[in-house]
Every structure is written in C-alpha cells, then in structure tokens.
Design a protein around this motif. Structure first.
Motif, PDB file in Angstrom:
ATOM      1  N   ASP A   1       0.656  -1.308   0.131  1.00  0.00           N
ATOM      2  CA  ASP A   1      -0.153   0.187  -0.019  1.00  0.00           C
ATOM      3  C   ASP A   1       0.775   1.233  -0.182  1.00  0.00           C
ATOM      4  O   ASP A   1       0.499   2.299  -0.465  1.00  0.00           O
ATOM      5  CB  ASP A   1      -0.744  -0.010   1.334  1.00  0.00           C
ATOM      6  CG  ASP A   1      -2.118  -0.955   0.845  1.00  0.00           C
ATOM      7  OD1 ASP A   1      -2.432  -1.368  -0.065  1.00  0.00           O
ATOM      8  OD2 ASP A   1      -2.697  -1.525   2.056  1.00  0.00           O
ATOM      9  N   THR A   2       2.046   1.390   0.504  1.00  0.00           N
ATOM     10  CA  THR A   2       2.889   2.474   0.483  1.00  0.00           C
ATOM     11  C   THR A   2       3.191   2.687  -0.786  1.00  0.00           C
ATOM     12  O   THR A   2       3.185   4.059  -1.124  1.00  0.00           O
ATOM     13  CB  THR A   2       4.100   2.088   1.508  1.00  0.00           C
ATOM     14  OG1 THR A   2       3.919   1.671   2.755  1.00  0.00           O
ATOM     15  CG2 THR A   2       5.306   3.049   1.498  1.00  0.00           C
ATOM     16  N   ILE A   3       3.736   1.793  -1.530  1.00  0.00           N
ATOM     17  CA  ILE A   3       4.006   2.186  -2.957  1.00  0.00           C
ATOM     18  C   ILE A   3       2.893   2.527  -3.553  1.00  0.00           C
ATOM     19  O   ILE A   3       2.815   3.587  -4.607  1.00  0.00           O
ATOM     20  CB  ILE A   3       4.579   1.076  -3.755  1.00  0.00           C
ATOM     21  CG1 ILE A   3       6.053   0.690  -2.817  1.00  0.00           C
ATOM     22  CG2 ILE A   3       5.081   1.239  -4.982  1.00  0.00           C
ATOM     23  CD1 ILE A   3       6.910   1.634  -3.013  1.00  0.00           C
ATOM     24  N   VAL A   4       1.645   1.849  -3.632  1.00  0.00           N
ATOM     25  CA  VAL A   4       0.334   2.338  -4.344  1.00  0.00           C
ATOM     26  C   VAL A   4       0.220   3.951  -3.935  1.00  0.00           C
ATOM     27  O   VAL A   4       0.077   4.720  -4.931  1.00  0.00           O
ATOM     28  CB  VAL A   4      -0.803   1.690  -3.950  1.00  0.00           C
ATOM     29  CG1 VAL A   4      -2.013   2.305  -4.466  1.00  0.00           C
ATOM     30  CG2 VAL A   4      -0.652  -0.018  -4.317  1.00  0.00           C
ATOM     31  N   VAL A   5       0.286   4.455  -2.569  1.00  0.00           N
ATOM     32  CA  VAL A   5       0.117   5.637  -2.379  1.00  0.00           C
ATOM     33  C   VAL A   5       1.136   6.687  -2.930  1.00  0.00           C
ATOM     34  O   VAL A   5       0.977   7.638  -3.744  1.00  0.00           O
ATOM     35  CB  VAL A   5       0.147   5.853  -0.973  1.00  0.00           C
ATOM     36  CG1 VAL A   5       0.100   7.463  -0.584  1.00  0.00           C
ATOM     37  CG2 VAL A   5      -1.054   5.255  -0.335  1.00  0.00           C
ATOM     38  N   LEU A   6       2.500   6.349  -2.892  1.00  0.00           N
ATOM     39  CA  LEU A   6       3.387   7.231  -3.577  1.00  0.00           C
ATOM     40  C   LEU A   6       3.336   7.178  -5.070  1.00  0.00           C
ATOM     41  O   LEU A   6       3.367   8.219  -5.768  1.00  0.00           O
ATOM     42  CB  LEU A   6       4.769   6.645  -3.131  1.00  0.00           C
ATOM     43  CG  LEU A   6       5.188   6.693  -1.631  1.00  0.00           C
ATOM     44  CD1 LEU A   6       6.726   6.212  -1.343  1.00  0.00           C
ATOM     45  CD2 LEU A   6       5.213   8.235  -1.163  1.00  0.00           C
ATOM     46  N   ALA A   7       2.909   6.146  -5.699  1.00  0.00           N
ATOM     47  CA  ALA A   7       2.822   6.144  -7.167  1.00  0.00           C
ATOM     48  C   ALA A   7       1.791   6.923  -7.337  1.00  0.00           C
ATOM     49  O   ALA A   7       1.699   7.834  -8.381  1.00  0.00           O
ATOM     50  CB  ALA A   7       2.470   4.905  -7.672  1.00  0.00           C
ATOM     51  N   ASP A   8       0.682   7.129  -6.721  1.00  0.00           N
ATOM     52  CA  ASP A   8      -0.632   7.983  -7.039  1.00  0.00           C
ATOM     53  C   ASP A   8      -0.236   9.391  -6.857  1.00  0.00           C
ATOM     54  O   ASP A   8      -0.471  10.106  -7.723  1.00  0.00           O
ATOM     55  CB  ASP A   8      -1.452   7.765  -6.131  1.00  0.00           C
ATOM     56  CG  ASP A   8      -2.807   8.341  -6.319  1.00  0.00           C
ATOM     57  OD1 ASP A   8      -3.507   8.112  -7.316  1.00  0.00           O
ATOM     58  OD2 ASP A   8      -3.196   9.394  -5.635  1.00  0.00           O
ATOM     59  N   MET A   9       0.568   9.874  -5.791  1.00  0.00           N
ATOM     60  CA  MET A   9       1.038  11.045  -5.676  1.00  0.00           C
ATOM     61  C   MET A   9       2.127  11.325  -6.881  1.00  0.00           C
ATOM     62  O   MET A   9       1.949  12.574  -7.330  1.00  0.00           O
ATOM     63  CB  MET A   9       1.869  11.269  -4.434  1.00  0.00           C
ATOM     64  CG  MET A   9       0.795  11.029  -3.226  1.00  0.00           C
ATOM     65  SD  MET A   9       1.545  11.224  -1.656  1.00  0.00           S
ATOM     66  CE  MET A   9       2.145  12.802  -1.666  1.00  0.00           C
TER      67      MET A   9
END
Length: 340
Positions: free
Chosen positions: A275-283
């Motif tokens: 989930d950490t990478i999902v959030v950072l990729a979205d940003m």
C-alpha cells in the motif's frame, strides 16, 4: 524515478518483519512497472537496512537524499521511524511511514511525513477494550522499557483505569510468583526480541499455577512464522493486533496470492508495504506531493490522509484493526476476537 526504502533486515532488527515489508514494497514496484510505470517511467526501489538502529536510519535518509530519491518509504520499528521522520522533515523529503505506530513521530506538524498504520493510541485502545470485554481487570505486563513500550503502557493504563482496570508491572526475575501473588488474570508481553518474548511465554505456559492466565502480545509478535517455530503449541491463543480487514479487497486478494509465492504466509506488514508504494505512485502521477489529496484504493480499503489531533504527521484514519490469535487446533488459522 527512485524511491528510498528503510527496512530492518539484520539483527537486532525484527528481520522477518523487515522481509515481509520489503516483499510488499518490491511487489508493488513490479506491478506498477509491469503496467507502464509512472508517467511512462519505471520506479526503482533503493533499499537500505536500518537494523533497528535510529542513527543508521538517519544516515540512510541522508544518503538516499544525496542519490536523488523522490520519496522515502518503509520502516517497521517505531523508534527508528521517529528519527527517520524527523530527518526527512528537516531536509524536506516526503516520507510515507509504512508500519510504525508511535504517536509522536515529529515534534511539530509537518507536511513532509505521512503514516499508513494506525497510531499506537488508536490500536492499543482497541486492544484494551478487548481485554475489558473479556473480563480482565488486573493485567500484568512484562516490559523491556523503551519509548514504544512505555507509551503502550500509558495508553493501556489511561483506558483501563476509568473502567476499574489496573496495570501491574512485574519483576522478571520472579514472574510467575508475581502473577499469582498479585492475582493477575492476563499478562502482556511488551518485549521486542522474539527470543526473550518466547522465553517468557514458555515459563508461564509451563507453570501450572498460571494455567488460566491469558497471555497477550499487542505489538503483533505471533503474526510471524518464527514465533510459532520457537514456541509450537505454546505460541497459539495469544491475542495480538493486526491491521487487516475481515475480507481483503479484490486488489488485496490478488496481492495475497502473489505474496504467498514468496512468503508462504504474508503478514499484514507485507500489505502495508504494498500500500505504501500504491500511495506514492498515485502522488507521483499527480505531480502533487500533498498527502491531503490522496484518495486511492489499497489492499485493505480506500486510503486517504488527514490531520488527527495530537499527531504531527498526515494519518490514514483509520486502517482496519483486528485483535486476533492463532487457533490452537490449527496454527495457520487466525481467529478474529475483535474488529476495531
């Protein structure tokens, strides 16, 4: 685009937790790159081992910043994440804390740091409510003092005392004697090293005077396979906190399948990494590193961040919280005792 990852991969860090966190981070990076990356550019993960050492983590933050990472991710140990967050804030580098729960990561509110897991005060109050609902009022703790465990004791005491509950700190040298003499009905293991925690469990489990005492581990040690390897049957029926929903989302179910190929039994920490990478990729796709604008589907539900009173970082309020234990009849099965 490079993302720096802080992960405990050697002792005295909790190596198995670090391996799960890294597996989730790396799987998400692979999935995003397989789908075309971020704006057509691949993500690259630069992993640094913190070994549960706050100063090693600070040095890694500085190194990764010099290498030009666009953001930081990770860390499992709260005392390490705190120092990493403070350094990231000082140099203006976005840091998404994947798996550390200590309420106070920074002294003053910052726009640079956000956190996925629930704050300790949120999760541990749910655990305290579980104890009360189960009829426990005299609750002993075996504690290795540090800022994280001391904070946990304060949270438990503050929640239990108005409802007639009491926290009893024990002398480790005469643990079972104290449990009996002080008429405790539950014992919480507040010790970071798995070997030390397992030794306490064995001593209590094998003392017939303590047969009816509940053993709990709110920080989540029984989540990992090494706990059961050390303890066998003694490691079951020990309630702990984990941050999973009763049912994973479709994305979560797919990720779980992929993680099992590497981890066999992926923990909630692996999902936090993903989930950490999902959030950072979205940003990164939006080009706006503003945590308050995040609204993205993760493995455990819809993720967004807000300001929570008393917490200086942007916080997902709140991820799903469960109190669970391992079924004595089937150690691979987790029994949900309370949903938060």
């Amino acid at each position: 685009m490079q993302i720096g990852a802080l992960v405990p991969l050697t002792r005295p860090g909790w190596v198995e937790a670090g391996q799960h966190l890294r597996a989730g981070l790396e799987l998400a990076v692979r999935d995003i790159n397989d789908a075309g990356g971020v704006g057509g550019r691949p993500l690259e993960l630069l992993v640094r081992d913190t070994a549960a050492d706050p100063q090693k983590a600070v040095a890694a933050v500085d190194e990764l910043a010099r290498l030009g990472v666009v953001a930081l991710a990770g860390e499992y140990h709260s005392v390490v994440a705190r120092e990493a967050a403070r350094r990231a804030d000082a140099i203006g580098l976005p840091f998404l804390c994947s798996s550390a729960v200590l309420d106070v990561l920074v002294e003053e509110p910052t726009k640079w740091v956000a956190r996925l897991p629930p704050a300790q005060s949120h999760g541990w109050r749910i655990y305290a409510e579980f104890l009360l609902n189960a009829g426990h009022r005299r609750i002993a703790v075996a504690i290795a003092p540090n800022v994280y465990w001391d904070s946990g004791v304060r949270i438990l005491r503050d929640h239990l005392a108005p409802r007639g509950g009491e926290i009893i700190e024990l002398d480790a040298a005469k643990l079972c004697d104290d449990l009996v003499d002080k008429k405790a009905t539950a014992l919480l293991i507040l010790v970071g090293q798995t070997d030390a925690a397992a030794s306490i469990v064995k001593s209590v489990r094998h003392d017939p005077r303590c047969a009816d005492i509940l053993i709990g581990a709110p920080a989540g040690q029984p989540e990992f396979a090494d706990w059961m390897t050390l303890l066998g049957d003694d490691g079951a029926a020990i309630p702990f906190l984990r941050y999973l929903p009763a049912q994973l989302s479709p994305l979560g179910a797919r990720v779980a399948t992929a993680l099992r190929a590497q981890l066999e039994a992926p923990s909630f920490v692996a999902f936090e990494g993903y989930d950490t990478i999902v959030v950072l990729a979205d940003m990164l796709r939006s080009g706006d590193m503003d945590w308050s604008r995040v609204a993205v589907e993760g493995t455990r539900g819809q993720i967004s961040f807000s300001r929570v009173p008393g917490i200086g970082v942007f916080q997902w309020a709140w991820p799903p919280v469960q109190v669970v234990d391992r079924d004595p009849a089937d150690h691979a099965r987790f029994r949900i005792l309370k949903d938060g």
